[in-house]
Design an enzyme around this catalytic site. Structure first.
Site, mmCIF file in Angstrom:
data_model
loop_
_atom_site.group_PDB
_atom_site.id
_atom_site.type_symbol
_atom_site.label_atom_id
_atom_site.label_comp_id
_atom_site.label_asym_id
_atom_site.label_seq_id
_atom_site.Cartn_x
_atom_site.Cartn_y
_atom_site.Cartn_z
ATOM 1 N N HIS A 1 0.831 -1.196 0.000
ATOM 2 C CA HIS A 1 0.000 0.000 0.000
ATOM 3 C C HIS A 1 0.871 1.253 0.000
ATOM 4 O O HIS A 1 2.045 1.217 0.392
ATOM 5 C CB HIS A 1 -0.894 0.019 1.240
ATOM 6 N N GLU B 1 0.940 3.853 1.910
ATOM 7 C CA GLU B 1 1.501 4.228 3.209
ATOM 8 C C GLU B 1 2.714 3.383 3.557
ATOM 9 O O GLU B 1 3.710 3.906 4.075
ATOM 10 C CB GLU B 1 0.444 4.054 4.323
ATOM 11 N N CYS C 1 -6.101 1.984 5.845
ATOM 12 C CA CYS C 1 -6.762 0.750 6.253
ATOM 13 C C CYS C 1 -6.206 0.336 7.623
ATOM 14 O O CYS C 1 -5.246 0.932 8.125
ATOM 15 C CB CYS C 1 -6.530 -0.353 5.217
ATOM 16 N N CYS D 1 -2.406 -0.608 7.504
ATOM 17 C CA CYS D 1 -1.523 0.560 7.420
ATOM 18 C C CYS D 1 -1.562 1.376 8.712
ATOM 19 O O CYS D 1 -0.538 1.882 9.159
ATOM 20 C CB CYS D 1 -1.904 1.425 6.222
#
Length: 148
Positions: A56, A58, A86, A89
């Site tokens: 992801h 992040e 999410c 993360c």
């Protein structure tokens, strides 16, 4: 430069990362980590490219920032991300001890707030939601409308 002006400037950098993801046919989420007024880490979703569900935006930005600083803790830094993190993360952000989280659009389906009533970030971290939220949401809507 005011905090608001800084937030706009750095969220625009995160939106640039999200655009890169969009162009690579990845979910268009982008992130940057800022320390002392400069970007020390950038990332955008690479889950399809790397065939890795953890890739992801992040995670990419946190890793780049930690490598830049030479350590895993990011106290005194700010994460700008185009969409609410999410739960995965959010956990990584918490472990990084980052001081501030700024995000754009909320994510009612997968955002951390959907899954927990407790703040998963470091206890001293501050959260600023909604910065350039419409721009981030528009990019997400464009992406998913092309998929349907």
């Amino acid at each position: 430069m005011t905090i608001y002006e800084q937030d706009i400037k750095f969220m625009n950098a995160a939106l640039d990362e999200a655009q890169r993801a969009f162009e690579a046919d990845e979910v268009p989420i982008g992130a940057v980590v800022v320390c002392d007024g400069r970007i020390i880490g950038r990332g955008h979703n690479l889950t399809e490219t790397l065939n890795d569900v953890t890739a992801h935006a992040e995670m990419q930005a946190l890793t780049a920032a930690a490598n830049t600083l030479g350590g895993k803790y990011l106290q005194g830094c700010t994460l700008y991300v185009t969409v609410e993190p999410c739960l995965m993360c959010a956990g990584a952000i918490g472990w990084s001890q980052i001081s501030r989280i700024v995000y754009g659009a909320s994510d009612e389906k997968r955002g951390y707030a959907t899954f927990t009533h407790r703040q998963p970030f470091h206890p001293k971290a501050t959260i600023t939601p909604g910065v350039l939220a419409e721009e981030a949401a528009t990019l997400m809507r464009r992406f998913f409308s092309q998929k349907r």
